[in-house]
Design a protein around this motif. Structure first.
Motif, PDB file in Angstrom:
ATOM      1  N   LYS A  38       0.827  -1.214   0.000  1.00 23.57           N
ATOM      2  CA  LYS A  38       0.000   0.000   0.000  1.00 23.57           C
ATOM      3  C   LYS A  38       0.862   1.265   0.000  1.00 23.57           C
ATOM      4  N   GLU A  39       2.061   1.148   0.522  1.00 28.04           N
ATOM      5  CA  GLU A  39       2.966   2.292   0.526  1.00 28.04           C
ATOM      6  C   GLU A  39       3.377   2.670  -0.900  1.00 28.04           C
ATOM      7  N   TYR A  40       3.532   1.658  -1.744  1.00 21.67           N
ATOM      8  CA  TYR A  40       3.971   1.905  -3.123  1.00 21.67           C
ATOM      9  C   TYR A  40       2.842   1.858  -4.145  1.00 21.67           C
ATOM     10  N   LEU A  41       1.717   1.317  -3.784  1.00 20.27           N
ATOM     11  CA  LEU A  41       0.583   1.236  -4.708  1.00 20.27           C
ATOM     12  C   LEU A  41      -0.616   1.973  -4.127  1.00 20.27           C
ATOM     13  N   ASN A  42      -0.440   3.254  -3.884  1.00 19.96           N
ATOM     14  CA  ASN A  42      -1.549   4.103  -3.448  1.00 19.96           C
ATOM     15  C   ASN A  42      -1.810   5.138  -4.533  1.00 19.96           C
ATOM     16  N   PRO A  43      -2.941   5.803  -4.486  1.00 16.39           N
ATOM     17  CA  PRO A  43      -3.276   6.750  -5.572  1.00 16.39           C
ATOM     18  C   PRO A  43      -2.225   7.830  -5.824  1.00 16.39           C
ATOM     19  N   TYR A  44      -1.621   8.389  -4.763  1.00 11.65           N
ATOM     20  CA  TYR A  44      -0.608   9.426  -4.967  1.00 11.65           C
ATOM     21  C   TYR A  44       0.565   8.910  -5.794  1.00 11.65           C
ATOM     22  N   VAL A  45       1.046   7.735  -5.464  1.00 12.66           N
ATOM     23  CA  VAL A  45       2.210   7.173  -6.152  1.00 12.66           C
ATOM     24  C   VAL A  45       1.853   6.803  -7.590  1.00 12.66           C
ATOM     25  N   ILE A  46       0.733   6.162  -7.782  1.00 17.73           N
ATOM     26  CA  ILE A  46       0.324   5.740  -9.131  1.00 17.73           C
ATOM     27  C   ILE A  46       0.115   6.960 -10.024  1.00 17.73           C
ATOM     28  N   ILE A  47      -0.575   7.964  -9.509  1.00 13.89           N
ATOM     29  CA  ILE A  47      -0.809   9.182 -10.298  1.00 13.89           C
ATOM     30  C   ILE A  47       0.511   9.891 -10.583  1.00 13.89           C
ATOM     31  N   SER A  48       1.398   9.942  -9.599  1.00  9.08           N
ATOM     32  CA  SER A  48       2.692  10.604  -9.794  1.00  9.08           C
ATOM     33  C   SER A  48       3.492   9.962 -10.916  1.00  9.08           C
ATOM     34  N   TYR A  49       3.559   8.650 -10.901  1.00  8.36           N
ATOM     35  CA  TYR A  49       4.335   7.980 -11.954  1.00  8.36           C
ATOM     36  C   TYR A  49       3.659   8.088 -13.314  1.00  8.36           C
ATOM     37  N   ALA A  50       2.349   8.149 -13.332  1.00  8.03           N
ATOM     38  CA  ALA A  50       1.648   8.383 -14.608  1.00  8.03           C
ATOM     39  C   ALA A  50       1.971   9.781 -15.130  1.00  8.03           C
ATOM     40  N   ILE A  51       2.034  10.740 -14.216  1.00  5.01           N
ATOM     41  CA  ILE A  51       2.392  12.110 -14.610  1.00  5.01           C
ATOM     42  C   ILE A  51       3.830  12.154 -15.122  1.00  5.01           C
ATOM     43  N   PHE A  52       4.759  11.493 -14.422  1.00  5.79           N
ATOM     44  CA  PHE A  52       6.147  11.440 -14.894  1.00  5.79           C
ATOM     45  C   PHE A  52       6.227  10.851 -16.295  1.00  5.79           C
ATOM     46  N   PHE A  53       5.453   9.808 -16.532  1.00  4.58           N
ATOM     47  CA  PHE A  53       5.428   9.154 -17.844  1.00  4.58           C
ATOM     48  C   PHE A  53       4.963  10.144 -18.917  1.00  4.58           C
ATOM     49  N   GLY A  54       3.887  10.871 -18.629  1.00  3.86           N
ATOM     50  CA  GLY A  54       3.385  11.871 -19.575  1.00  3.86           C
ATOM     51  C   GLY A  54       4.355  13.020 -19.772  1.00  3.86           C
ATOM     52  N   ALA A  55       4.997  13.448 -18.688  1.00  3.64           N
ATOM     53  CA  ALA A  55       5.956  14.551 -18.782  1.00  3.64           C
ATOM     54  C   ALA A  55       7.156  14.158 -19.635  1.00  3.64           C
ATOM     55  N   THR A  56       7.526  12.884 -19.572  1.00  2.16           N
ATOM     56  CA  THR A  56       8.629  12.401 -20.407  1.00  2.16           C
ATOM     57  C   THR A  56       8.279  12.544 -21.883  1.00  2.16           C
ATOM     58  N   PHE A  57       7.038  12.233 -22.230  1.00  2.00           N
ATOM     59  CA  PHE A  57       6.627  12.391 -23.621  1.00  2.00           C
ATOM     60  C   PHE A  57       6.582  13.857 -24.038  1.00  2.00           C
ATOM     61  N   CYS A  58       6.205  14.744 -23.118  1.00  2.00           N
ATOM     62  CA  CYS A  58       6.254  16.182 -23.421  1.00  2.00           C
ATOM     63  C   CYS A  58       7.680  16.600 -23.745  1.00  2.00           C
ATOM     64  N   THR A  59       8.615  16.128 -22.946  1.00  2.00           N
ATOM     65  CA  THR A  59      10.025  16.472 -23.153  1.00  2.00           C
ATOM     66  C   THR A  59      10.528  15.933 -24.489  1.00  2.00           C
ATOM     67  N   ILE A  60      10.210  14.680 -24.775  1.00  2.00           N
ATOM     68  CA  ILE A  60      10.651  14.082 -26.040  1.00  2.00           C
ATOM     69  C   ILE A  60      10.072  14.852 -27.221  1.00  2.00           C
ATOM     70  N   TYR A  61       8.789  15.170 -27.146  1.00  2.00           N
ATOM     71  CA  TYR A  61       8.141  15.911 -28.226  1.00  2.00           C
ATOM     72  C   TYR A  61       8.747  17.311 -28.366  1.00  2.00           C
ATOM     73  N   ALA A  62       9.029  17.955 -27.232  1.00  2.00           N
ATOM     74  CA  ALA A  62       9.565  19.317 -27.261  1.00  2.00           C
ATOM     75  C   ALA A  62      10.931  19.378 -27.932  1.00  2.00           C
ATOM     76  N   TYR A  63      11.683  18.284 -27.858  1.00  2.00           N
ATOM     77  CA  TYR A  63      13.011  18.284 -28.495  1.00  2.00           C
ATOM     78  C   TYR A  63      12.929  18.339 -30.016  1.00  2.00           C
ATOM     79  N   LYS A  64      11.732  18.274 -30.576  1.00  2.00           N
ATOM     80  CA  LYS A  64      11.596  18.486 -32.025  1.00  2.00           C
ATOM     81  C   LYS A  64      11.955  19.924 -32.393  1.00  2.00           C
ATOM     82  N   GLY A  65      11.737  20.844 -31.460  1.00  2.00           N
ATOM     83  CA  GLY A  65      12.003  22.247 -31.760  1.00  2.00           C
ATOM     84  C   GLY A  65      12.946  22.933 -30.798  1.00  2.00           C
TER      85      GLY A  65
END
Length: 114
Positions: A38-65
Motif C-alpha cells: 500500500k505504501e507503493y501502490l496508493n493513488p498518490y504514487v500511481i498518479i505521480s508515476y503516470a504524470i512522470f510518464f506523460g511529462a517524459t513524452f512532453c520532453t521528447i516531443y519538445a526536443y523536435k524544436g
C-alpha cells in the motif's frame, strides 16, 4: 508565435507537471501505510508515476524544436517549481541555502538566455 517558443513552452509545461508529481510523491511519503504494498501502490504514487510518464513524452516531443543545448537549462527550472510548490502546498520554508541555490539557478538561466 515562433515554433521554438512553442516547443520551449511544451518543455517547461512538462517540467512543471513533473514538479507537481514530485510534490504528490512527497505527500505520499509523509503518510503511514499498513503494508509495503500500500505504501507503493496508493493513488498518490500511481498518479505521480503516470504524470512522470506523460511529462517524459512532453520532453521528447519538445526536443523536435528545442535545441539540445537548451534542454538542461529548461530542465533546471524544475528546482524552482518544486521549491515554489513545496512552499505553497506543503508549507515548507525556503532557508538561506536553498534560496542561494535557487538564485544561482535563475542567474544561470538568465545568463544563458542572453
Amino acid at each position: 508565435m515562433n515554433s521554438k517558443i512553442v516547443f520551449a513552452l511544451i518543455y517547461i509545461g512538462g517540467v512543471f507537471v513533473s514538479s507537481i508529481a514530485q510534490i504528490l510523491l512527497k505527500k505520499s511519503a509523509g503518510k503511514t501505510y499498513e503494508s509495503k504494498i500500500k505504501e507503493y501502490l496508493n493513488p498518490y504514487v500511481i498518479i505521480s508515476y503516470a504524470i512522470f510518464f506523460g511529462a517524459t513524452f512532453c520532453t521528447i516531443y519538445a526536443y523536435k524544436g528545442v535545441p539540445l543545448s537548451l534542454g538542461p537549462i529548461l530542465a533546471a527550472s524544475e528546482y524552482i517549481f518544486v521549491a515554489a510548490l513545496s512552499r505553497i502546498i506543503l508549507k515548507e520554508r525556503i532557508n538561506l541555502k536553498k534560496f542561494i541555490g535557487l538564485s544561482v539557478i535563475v542567474a544561470g538561466i538568465i545568463i544563458y538566455a542572453m
